[in-house]
Design an enzyme around this catalytic site. Sequence first.
Site, PDB file in Angstrom:
ATOM      1  N   CYS A   2     -31.967  -7.714  -2.159  1.00 38.71           N
ATOM      2  CA  CYS A   2     -33.168  -8.423  -1.714  1.00 38.71           C
ATOM      3  C   CYS A   2     -32.805  -9.690  -0.939  1.00 38.71           C
ATOM      4  O   CYS A   2     -31.752 -10.274  -1.130  1.00 38.71           O
ATOM      5  CB  CYS A   2     -34.016  -8.800  -2.923  1.00 38.71           C
ATOM      6  SG  CYS A   2     -34.223  -7.484  -4.130  1.00 38.71           S
ATOM      7  N   ARG A  27     -29.565  -6.074   4.552  1.00 40.82           N
ATOM      8  CA  ARG A  27     -29.283  -5.960   3.125  1.00 40.82           C
ATOM      9  C   ARG A  27     -29.895  -4.696   2.519  1.00 40.82           C
ATOM     10  O   ARG A  27     -29.502  -4.275   1.455  1.00 40.82           O
ATOM     11  CB  ARG A  27     -29.867  -7.188   2.397  1.00 40.82           C
ATOM     12  CG  ARG A  27     -29.097  -8.465   2.654  1.00 40.82           C
ATOM     13  CD  ARG A  27     -29.861  -9.669   2.115  1.00 40.82           C
ATOM     14  NE  ARG A  27     -28.999 -10.843   2.092  1.00 40.82           N
ATOM     15  CZ  ARG A  27     -28.515 -11.397   0.989  1.00 40.82           C
ATOM     16  NH1 ARG A  27     -28.802 -10.893  -0.180  1.00 40.82           N
ATOM     17  NH2 ARG A  27     -27.739 -12.460   1.054  1.00 40.82           N
ATOM     18  N   TRP A  74     -35.590  -4.884  -2.669  1.00 42.17           N
ATOM     19  CA  TRP A  74     -34.952  -3.593  -2.938  1.00 42.17           C
ATOM     20  C   TRP A  74     -35.264  -3.268  -4.386  1.00 42.17           C
ATOM     21  O   TRP A  74     -34.873  -3.993  -5.298  1.00 42.17           O
ATOM     22  CB  TRP A  74     -33.444  -3.691  -2.712  1.00 42.17           C
ATOM     23  CG  TRP A  74     -32.737  -2.375  -2.730  1.00 42.17           C
ATOM     24  CD1 TRP A  74     -32.737  -1.426  -1.762  1.00 42.17           C
ATOM     25  CD2 TRP A  74     -31.881  -1.880  -3.776  1.00 42.17           C
ATOM     26  NE1 TRP A  74     -31.942  -0.365  -2.135  1.00 42.17           N
ATOM     27  CE2 TRP A  74     -31.400  -0.618  -3.365  1.00 42.17           C
ATOM     28  CE3 TRP A  74     -31.465  -2.373  -5.010  1.00 42.17           C
ATOM     29  CZ2 TRP A  74     -30.541   0.160  -4.140  1.00 42.17           C
ATOM     30  CZ3 TRP A  74     -30.606  -1.610  -5.791  1.00 42.17           C
ATOM     31  CH2 TRP A  74     -30.161  -0.357  -5.347  1.00 42.17           C
ATOM     32  N   ASN A  98     -34.264 -12.479  -6.531  1.00 44.02           N
ATOM     33  CA  ASN A  98     -33.199 -11.498  -6.324  1.00 44.02           C
ATOM     34  C   ASN A  98     -32.480 -11.294  -7.646  1.00 44.02           C
ATOM     35  O   ASN A  98     -32.167 -12.272  -8.339  1.00 44.02           O
ATOM     36  CB  ASN A  98     -32.171 -11.996  -5.306  1.00 44.02           C
ATOM     37  CG  ASN A  98     -32.716 -12.012  -3.900  1.00 44.02           C
ATOM     38  OD1 ASN A  98     -33.836 -11.598  -3.655  1.00 44.02           O
ATOM     39  ND2 ASN A  98     -31.913 -12.513  -2.975  1.00 44.02           N
ATOM     40  N   GLY A  99     -32.195 -10.059  -7.991  1.00 43.57           N
ATOM     41  CA  GLY A  99     -31.422  -9.810  -9.202  1.00 43.57           C
ATOM     42  C   GLY A  99     -32.192  -9.039 -10.251  1.00 43.57           C
ATOM     43  O   GLY A  99     -33.202  -8.382  -9.964  1.00 43.57           O
ATOM     44  N   GLU A 479     -13.015   8.077   1.606  1.00 42.69           N
ATOM     45  CA  GLU A 479     -13.924   7.275   2.428  1.00 42.69           C
ATOM     46  C   GLU A 479     -14.728   8.154   3.376  1.00 42.69           C
ATOM     47  O   GLU A 479     -15.914   7.922   3.606  1.00 42.69           O
ATOM     48  CB  GLU A 479     -13.115   6.226   3.197  1.00 42.69           C
ATOM     49  CG  GLU A 479     -13.876   5.472   4.274  1.00 42.69           C
ATOM     50  CD  GLU A 479     -15.038   4.636   3.766  1.00 42.69           C
ATOM     51  OE1 GLU A 479     -15.742   4.063   4.619  1.00 42.69           O
ATOM     52  OE2 GLU A 479     -15.256   4.558   2.539  1.00 42.69           O
ATOM     53  N   LYS A 483     -18.794   8.237   3.485  1.00 41.66           N
ATOM     54  CA  LYS A 483     -19.576   7.947   4.684  1.00 41.66           C
ATOM     55  C   LYS A 483     -20.599   9.050   4.943  1.00 41.66           C
ATOM     56  O   LYS A 483     -21.746   8.788   5.280  1.00 41.66           O
ATOM     57  CB  LYS A 483     -18.661   7.807   5.911  1.00 41.66           C
ATOM     58  CG  LYS A 483     -17.991   6.475   6.033  1.00 41.66           C
ATOM     59  CD  LYS A 483     -18.974   5.385   6.351  1.00 41.66           C
ATOM     60  CE  LYS A 483     -18.502   4.061   5.809  1.00 41.66           C
ATOM     61  NZ  LYS A 483     -18.535   3.917   4.360  1.00 41.66           N
ATOM     62  N   GLU A 486     -23.427   8.896   2.386  1.00 41.81           N
ATOM     63  CA  GLU A 486     -24.275   7.709   2.514  1.00 41.81           C
ATOM     64  C   GLU A 486     -25.357   7.873   3.573  1.00 41.81           C
ATOM     65  O   GLU A 486     -26.508   7.486   3.347  1.00 41.81           O
ATOM     66  CB  GLU A 486     -23.416   6.485   2.882  1.00 41.81           C
ATOM     67  CG  GLU A 486     -22.624   5.902   1.729  1.00 41.81           C
ATOM     68  CD  GLU A 486     -21.815   4.701   2.173  1.00 41.81           C
ATOM     69  OE1 GLU A 486     -21.823   3.686   1.467  1.00 41.81           O
ATOM     70  OE2 GLU A 486     -21.142   4.779   3.234  1.00 41.81           O
ATOM     71  N   HIS A 502      -6.390  23.171  -8.295  1.00 37.06           N
ATOM     72  CA  HIS A 502      -6.755  22.836  -9.671  1.00 37.06           C
ATOM     73  C   HIS A 502      -8.266  22.794  -9.875  1.00 37.06           C
ATOM     74  O   HIS A 502      -8.752  22.104 -10.770  1.00 37.06           O
ATOM     75  CB  HIS A 502      -6.117  21.507 -10.070  1.00 37.06           C
ATOM     76  CG  HIS A 502      -4.622  21.553 -10.049  1.00 37.06           C
ATOM     77  ND1 HIS A 502      -3.875  22.071 -11.078  1.00 37.06           N
ATOM     78  CD2 HIS A 502      -3.737  21.165  -9.089  1.00 37.06           C
ATOM     79  CE1 HIS A 502      -2.592  21.999 -10.768  1.00 37.06           C
ATOM     80  NE2 HIS A 502      -2.481  21.447  -9.569  1.00 37.06           N
ATOM     81  N   LYS A 602     -26.978  -3.261   1.328  1.00 38.77           N
ATOM     82  CA  LYS A 602     -25.730  -3.715   1.920  1.00 38.77           C
ATOM     83  C   LYS A 602     -24.863  -4.463   0.925  1.00 38.77           C
ATOM     84  O   LYS A 602     -23.673  -4.246   0.838  1.00 38.77           O
ATOM     85  CB  LYS A 602     -26.033  -4.611   3.127  1.00 38.77           C
ATOM     86  CG  LYS A 602     -24.778  -5.052   3.885  1.00 38.77           C
ATOM     87  CD  LYS A 602     -24.070  -3.874   4.502  1.00 38.77           C
ATOM     88  CE  LYS A 602     -22.847  -4.274   5.285  1.00 38.77           C
ATOM     89  NZ  LYS A 602     -22.073  -3.116   5.740  1.00 38.77           N
TER      90      LYS A 602
END
Length: 607
Positions: A2, A27, A74, A98-99, A479, A483, A486, A502, A602
């Site tokens: 946020c 964000r 958010w 925020n939080g 990575e 990506k 996401e 395996h 973000k």
Amino acid sequence: MCGIVGIVGKPDAAPVILDSLKRLEYRGYDSAGIATLVDGHIERRRAPGKLTGLDKVLRENPLTGSTGIGHTRWATHGVPNETNAHPHASDRVAVVHNGIIENFRELREELQKKGHKFHTETDTEVSVHLVTEYLNQGMSPEKAASAAVKRLHGAYALVMIFTGEEGLMIGARSGPPLAVGYGQKEMYLGSDAFALAPLTNKVAYLEDGDWVVVRPDSVKFFDAKDRPVNREIQTTSISASLVDKGTHRHFMAKEIFEQPEVVGHTLNTVLNPVTQTVALPKMPFDFATIPKATMIACGTASYATIVAKYWFESIAKMAVEVDVASEFRYREAPLPHGGLALFVSQSGETADTLAALRYCKEKGQHIASVVNVPGSSIARESEVIFPTHAGPEIGVASTKAFTCQLSVLAGLAIAAGRARGTISRDAEIRLTRSLMEVPRHMITLLNQDPIYEALAHEIAKARDVLYLGRGLSYPIALEGALKLKEISYIHAEGYAAGEMKHGPIALIDENVPVVVIAPYDSLFEKTVSNMQEVMARKGKVILISDKRGLELAGDKAFARIEVPEVDPFVAPLLYSVPIQLLAYHTAVVKGTDVDQPRNLAKSVTVE
């Protein structure tokens, strides 16, 4: 996470708050709102979705007033709708937050018994009623705010305005960052200096436990025990202009294409191209005597630490442990006295990483960090910082920040090797020279953009995609899968290529693209052997290798991508570019929100 912006003393504050909130869109958020004092009374405008919705509401029903607060939310508790959007308010106070307030349920039950009626599903609303309760008991806004925040458990940055208190704003911090901006007869509060850059370049940061009383002509800081304290005013160099996409369709594309420039800039601060040595700031420790390094991060940054583990162990012969920050401290990991704890974070505000840092500090570790924001919480709590110079990264999916992190970590590995006597001067020259060539090779890869765009149409059809690599290529496979997940919402997994037999090989069929990352190095033949096992089961192999590797692997892969031939040491930086472009173009084909993918933020400033 946020975003928060607050203003006191600015005529017609709401449009200015809205513009500042636009700087915080990177964000990630799902609703937004603004509250101001109009003739001493709290008035609000809120809207779900993007800021264009709030902008429309404000144009249809403007807000006046010189004292106001704004927020991009958010969702944590409660769905993202107008009711749950911030600011939350009673008839006496409006709050943005925020939080996460961890004990909100207990406080809510207590306040309901006292007659308070709750209207939202959020944890934030409890702070509104708690402050209101203390105001109703006759406390001043300052005392009510102080009493309330002492009862909140969790991570929070709070900003409040009060009915009948024109020119008063109170902020508090426990975890997520909060900055005070200094103007001429007007003051500001914001989530970070970036939000306030168009308004001022003079900021001071609240420390954990601080609360602050802000008026148009004064700022008073208090610590957790209500003692007056001073906080240093810093002059920031953050650009006041909004970051734009330039000629690119998305911020992510722009940031991918910025990598030659920002990686070059970062390397110039780590390497001395004249002497071909690593140039580091003065450090409170000596790599030669470090018994063990512990590297901690989250998400993409954690994959950077896995690459660094390979570098440090092979080049410097230093014992390295890597862990994700969200798990690390709960293991109560034993740490050797005088060890090095190295933290990697783009924002420098990642809550889990910051908590792990504090754990390591308690255990007597030297604290170092690789961050993109030198004024961030992680940077301020480190003994030494190694800054990346990626610039603002607006796209939620990290690209240029990752390669800049790798650039710094590569330099540190070389420095550690020299300090420990495990590499020669000739080896140092070879490795630094290889690093300095990376930006040029990145440009070559970016010029192949149409290749990735064409492949994306095939990948976009898949429900599952696998990424394989060995050695330094294994974390790049991880990575690459992240990506794709996401931003395209396609299920993807990265594996060490030798682990295919395996279990994961059971997933292979003609509908599963398999991206194989295989530079021609000491593990190339083993990786190609694993690739042949995939092709024998009709998997669609997309082979990423250099000219020698592609020649030796043959032409039976579904697609082949050529990467310039480089020293295997720097391969992770270069092979990051193709996996970023594959993910980006696949997301574009699928029509997803590339820069602000669903459910993601973000900077994760709460656990």
